[in-house]
Design a protein around this motif. Structure first.
Motif, short mmCIF file in Angstrom:
data_model
loop_
_atom_site.label_atom_id
_atom_site.label_comp_id
_atom_site.label_asym_id
_atom_site.label_seq_id
_atom_site.Cartn_x
_atom_site.Cartn_y
_atom_site.Cartn_z
N GLU A 1 1.07 10.46 11.62
CA GLU A 1 0.79 11.75 10.97
C GLU A 1 -0.50 12.34 11.51
N GLY A 2 -0.45 13.61 11.91
CA GLY A 2 -1.63 14.30 12.42
C GLY A 2 -2.07 13.82 13.79
N ALA A 3 -1.16 13.23 14.55
CA ALA A 3 -1.51 12.69 15.86
C ALA A 3 -1.87 13.81 16.81
N SER A 4 -2.94 13.61 17.53
CA SER A 4 -3.35 14.57 18.56
C SER A 4 -4.06 13.81 19.67
N SER A 5 -4.21 14.46 20.81
CA SER A 5 -4.86 13.85 21.96
C SER A 5 -5.92 14.79 22.49
N ARG A 6 -6.97 14.21 23.06
CA ARG A 6 -8.05 15.00 23.64
C ARG A 6 -8.33 14.47 25.04
N PHE A 7 -8.46 15.39 26.00
CA PHE A 7 -8.71 15.02 27.38
C PHE A 7 -9.95 15.78 27.86
N LYS A 8 -10.90 15.08 28.46
CA LYS A 8 -12.14 15.70 28.92
C LYS A 8 -11.92 16.39 30.27
N LEU A 9 -12.33 17.64 30.35
CA LEU A 9 -12.22 18.39 31.60
C LEU A 9 -13.21 17.90 32.65
N SER A 10 -14.30 17.29 32.22
CA SER A 10 -15.28 16.79 33.19
C SER A 10 -14.74 15.61 33.98
N ARG A 11 -13.66 14.99 33.52
CA ARG A 11 -13.05 13.85 34.21
C ARG A 11 -11.88 14.24 35.11
N VAL A 12 -11.55 15.54 35.16
CA VAL A 12 -10.43 16.00 35.99
C VAL A 12 -10.80 15.90 37.46
N THR A 13 -9.89 15.33 38.26
CA THR A 13 -10.12 15.24 39.70
C THR A 13 -9.15 16.08 40.50
N GLU A 14 -7.87 16.16 40.08
CA GLU A 14 -6.87 16.90 40.83
C GLU A 14 -5.86 17.53 39.87
N ILE A 15 -5.31 18.67 40.29
CA ILE A 15 -4.26 19.34 39.53
C ILE A 15 -3.20 19.82 40.51
N TYR A 16 -1.93 19.53 40.19
CA TYR A 16 -0.83 19.94 41.06
C TYR A 16 0.30 20.53 40.23
N GLY A 17 0.94 21.55 40.78
CA GLY A 17 2.14 22.09 40.17
C GLY A 17 3.31 21.18 40.48
N ARG A 18 4.14 20.94 39.49
CA ARG A 18 5.28 20.03 39.66
C ARG A 18 6.56 20.67 39.14
N ARG A 19 7.65 20.02 39.44
CA ARG A 19 8.95 20.40 38.89
C ARG A 19 9.32 19.40 37.81
N TYR A 20 9.98 19.90 36.78
CA TYR A 20 10.53 19.04 35.74
C TYR A 20 11.95 19.52 35.49
N MET A 21 12.92 18.62 35.63
CA MET A 21 14.34 18.95 35.49
C MET A 21 14.71 20.10 36.44
N LEU A 22 14.22 20.02 37.67
CA LEU A 22 14.48 20.98 38.75
C LEU A 22 13.92 22.37 38.50
N ARG A 23 13.02 22.50 37.56
CA ARG A 23 12.38 23.80 37.29
C ARG A 23 10.88 23.68 37.58
N ALA A 24 10.35 24.64 38.28
CA ALA A 24 8.93 24.63 38.64
C ALA A 24 8.11 25.13 37.46
#
Length: 123
Positions: A46-69
Motif C-alpha cells: 500500500e502506498g508503494a512508490s520509488s525514487r531515483f536520483k538524477l545525479s546518478r544518471v549516466t546514460e539515457i536511450y530511447g527504446r522500443r517496447y512491444m515493437l512501439r518506439a
C-alpha cells in the motif's frame, strides 16, 4: 507530471504516475502489477512508490517496447537501470526526454540529442 507510465522489469510490469523534479524521478504505483511470465496480477504494498536520483544518471536511450518506439531506458551509476514505457506514445516519451535534458540538474555523462535512430547513426 506524466501519467500512464509503466515500469517494466524482467519479471513484472507496474503502471503508475511519474513525477520529474530537478533532483529526482518519482514513480507512484497505481493498481496491481502483472507478472510477465504468468500474467497473474499481484498487489504491491500500500502506498508503494520509488525514487531515483538524477545525479546518478549516466546514460539515457530511447527504446522500443512491444515493437512501439515509446520507451526510455535510464542507466544509473550504481549499475541499476530503469525501463519506462510511456503508454501515451512516442510524443509523451520525447516530451519527458526533453524535460529531463533541459530543465533538470542531471549531470548526464552520455546522452543523445535525439531519440531517433536515423539521427543517431547519420554521419
Amino acid at each position: 507530471r506524466f501519467e500512464e507510465v509503466m515500469i517494466v522489469t524482467l519479471e513484472n510490469t507496474f503502471e503508475g504516475n511519474l513525477l520529474l523534479t530537478t533532483h529526482h524521478i518519482y514513480f507512484r504505483h497505481i493498481g496491481p502489477g502483472v507478472n510477465v511470465i504468468t500474467k497473474e496480477p499481484f498487489t504491491p504494498p500500500e502506498g508503494a512508490s520509488s525514487r531515483f536520483k538524477l545525479s546518478r544518471v549516466t546514460e539515457i536511450y530511447g527504446r522500443r517496447y512491444m515493437l512501439r518506439a515509446q520507451a526510455l531506458e535510464i542507466f544509473f551509476a550504481d549499475c541499476h537501470e530503469l525501463f519506462l514505457n510511456f503508454l501515451g506514445g512516442h510524443k509523451e516519451r520525447n516530451r519527458f526526454f526533453a524535460k529531463l535534458r533541459n530543465s533538470c540538474k542531471a549531470p548526464l555523462l552520455t546522452s543523445p540529442k535525439s531519440l531517433n535512430p536515423r539521427v543517431l547513426f547519420k554521419k
